[in-house]
Design a protein around this motif. Sequence first.
Motif, PDB file in Angstrom:
ATOM      1  N   GLU A 151     -32.500  14.821  11.452  1.00 36.24           N
ATOM      2  CA  GLU A 151     -31.629  16.013  11.451  1.00 36.24           C
ATOM      3  C   GLU A 151     -32.264  17.154  12.240  1.00 36.24           C
ATOM      4  O   GLU A 151     -31.568  17.937  12.891  1.00 36.24           O
ATOM      5  CB  GLU A 151     -31.326  16.440  10.014  1.00 36.24           C
ATOM      6  CG  GLU A 151     -30.333  15.483   9.354  1.00 36.24           C
ATOM      7  CD  GLU A 151     -30.150  15.724   7.862  1.00 36.24           C
ATOM      8  OE1 GLU A 151     -30.607  16.772   7.369  1.00 36.24           O
ATOM      9  OE2 GLU A 151     -29.565  14.852   7.204  1.00 36.24           O
ATOM     10  N   ILE A 201     -29.227  19.582  13.459  1.00 34.87           N
ATOM     11  CA  ILE A 201     -28.413  19.839  12.266  1.00 34.87           C
ATOM     12  C   ILE A 201     -29.221  20.688  11.291  1.00 34.87           C
ATOM     13  O   ILE A 201     -28.683  21.460  10.507  1.00 34.87           O
ATOM     14  CB  ILE A 201     -28.018  18.497  11.613  1.00 34.87           C
ATOM     15  CG1 ILE A 201     -27.143  17.700  12.579  1.00 34.87           C
ATOM     16  CG2 ILE A 201     -27.315  18.689  10.277  1.00 34.87           C
ATOM     17  CD1 ILE A 201     -27.048  16.233  12.219  1.00 34.87           C
ATOM     18  N   ALA A 261     -31.778  16.249  15.863  1.00 33.93           N
ATOM     19  CA  ALA A 261     -30.364  16.403  16.248  1.00 33.93           C
ATOM     20  C   ALA A 261     -29.924  17.869  16.269  1.00 33.93           C
ATOM     21  O   ALA A 261     -28.907  18.202  16.866  1.00 33.93           O
ATOM     22  CB  ALA A 261     -29.483  15.614  15.276  1.00 33.93           C
ATOM     23  N   ARG A 308     -27.462  19.289  22.723  1.00 29.01           N
ATOM     24  CA  ARG A 308     -28.734  18.575  22.851  1.00 29.01           C
ATOM     25  C   ARG A 308     -28.599  17.218  23.535  1.00 29.01           C
ATOM     26  O   ARG A 308     -29.588  16.538  23.791  1.00 29.01           O
ATOM     27  CB  ARG A 308     -29.366  18.383  21.466  1.00 29.01           C
ATOM     28  CG  ARG A 308     -29.766  19.704  20.848  1.00 29.01           C
ATOM     29  CD  ARG A 308     -30.598  19.524  19.605  1.00 29.01           C
ATOM     30  NE  ARG A 308     -30.937  20.835  19.073  1.00 29.01           N
ATOM     31  CZ  ARG A 308     -31.942  21.080  18.264  1.00 29.01           C
ATOM     32  NH1 ARG A 308     -32.707  20.087  17.857  1.00 29.01           N
ATOM     33  NH2 ARG A 308     -32.181  22.293  17.829  1.00 29.01           N
ATOM     34  N   PRO A 366     -26.438  21.350  17.950  1.00 27.95           N
ATOM     35  CA  PRO A 366     -26.386  19.893  18.133  1.00 27.95           C
ATOM     36  C   PRO A 366     -25.603  19.443  19.364  1.00 27.95           C
ATOM     37  O   PRO A 366     -26.059  18.568  20.104  1.00 27.95           O
ATOM     38  CB  PRO A 366     -25.699  19.391  16.855  1.00 27.95           C
ATOM     39  CG  PRO A 366     -25.928  20.459  15.847  1.00 27.95           C
ATOM     40  CD  PRO A 366     -26.056  21.760  16.591  1.00 27.95           C
TER      41      PRO A 366
END
Length: 247
Positions: free
Chosen positions: A47, A52, A50, A75, A72
């Motif tokens: 996470e 998040i 990512a 990326r 996110p």
Amino acid sequence: MGLGQTFLEVNAEKDFGNFKLDAEFSMDRGYCVVLGPTGAGKSLLLEIIAGILMPDRGKVIIDCEDVTGLPPERRGIGFVPQDYALFPHMSVYGNIAYGLKARGADKSDIRSAVEEIAENLGISHLLDRKPATLSGGEKQRVALARALVIQPKLILLDEPLAAVDLRTKEKLMNELKFVHREFGIPVIHVTHSLIEAATLADEIAVMMNGRIVEKGDAKKVLSSPSKEVADFLAVKGLFKKLLDILD
Ligand SMILES: Nc1ncnc2c1ncn2[C@@H]1O[C@H](COP(=O)(O)OP(=O)(O)OP(=O)(O)O)[C@@H](O)[C@H]1O
């Protein structure tokens, strides 16, 4: 950036009070399996990569770019979360198209990209179905298609094969290998499964209590784990058999 050079670098801390993640992790463009017991922080690591989850301190660098401050969707990462997180009200087509729509892609470009990836993963016949009507293996392929269709720089897979039977698992492992080879995208694959690690990994990272405690060439990690890692795996006799699989 060529082969063998660092593609991803993570150096991140996140303190939840009850749990502290302190992850130092790097990889090149290969297939990296992250092994570790339940609650080790594997999903949190994904996470953070990512975007998040924001770390309290530290950095995420992908392909020489510091992405720590990026959301996110900026990326370039294809993320397949543990439960696949398919949108239940959308068709399979809508699910796969979602990321391209969000990026403002042209309708006909979206259609051809979705159809192409669906064909590659053998799910063209499922495009009109809703996620609730799919088997575990079908959902997994749809989630993978949704992650791949945005042409990501990196794929993150969180226990992607946990919900399927052994035969499907073997088939899907071959597909993951194919996807990695064919699309040339680096993969981080989180699992508890030694078989998945032995079958798929170029590199293995072992995570325990919020830290990466061992990392390196898959064969090396499986053949000579530190005592801590061997205790977690608790199947020392299995290493030799796993090496036979790798050979
Ligand atoms: N938002 C949160 N607030 C507080 N604690 C959290 C939060 N998210 C995760 N944790 C805790 O962090 C720890 C690591 O969780 P994580 O989901 O990363 O483990 P994991 O290694 O992926 O486990 P599993 O293999 O069971 O999926 C767990 O103890 C979890 O309860």
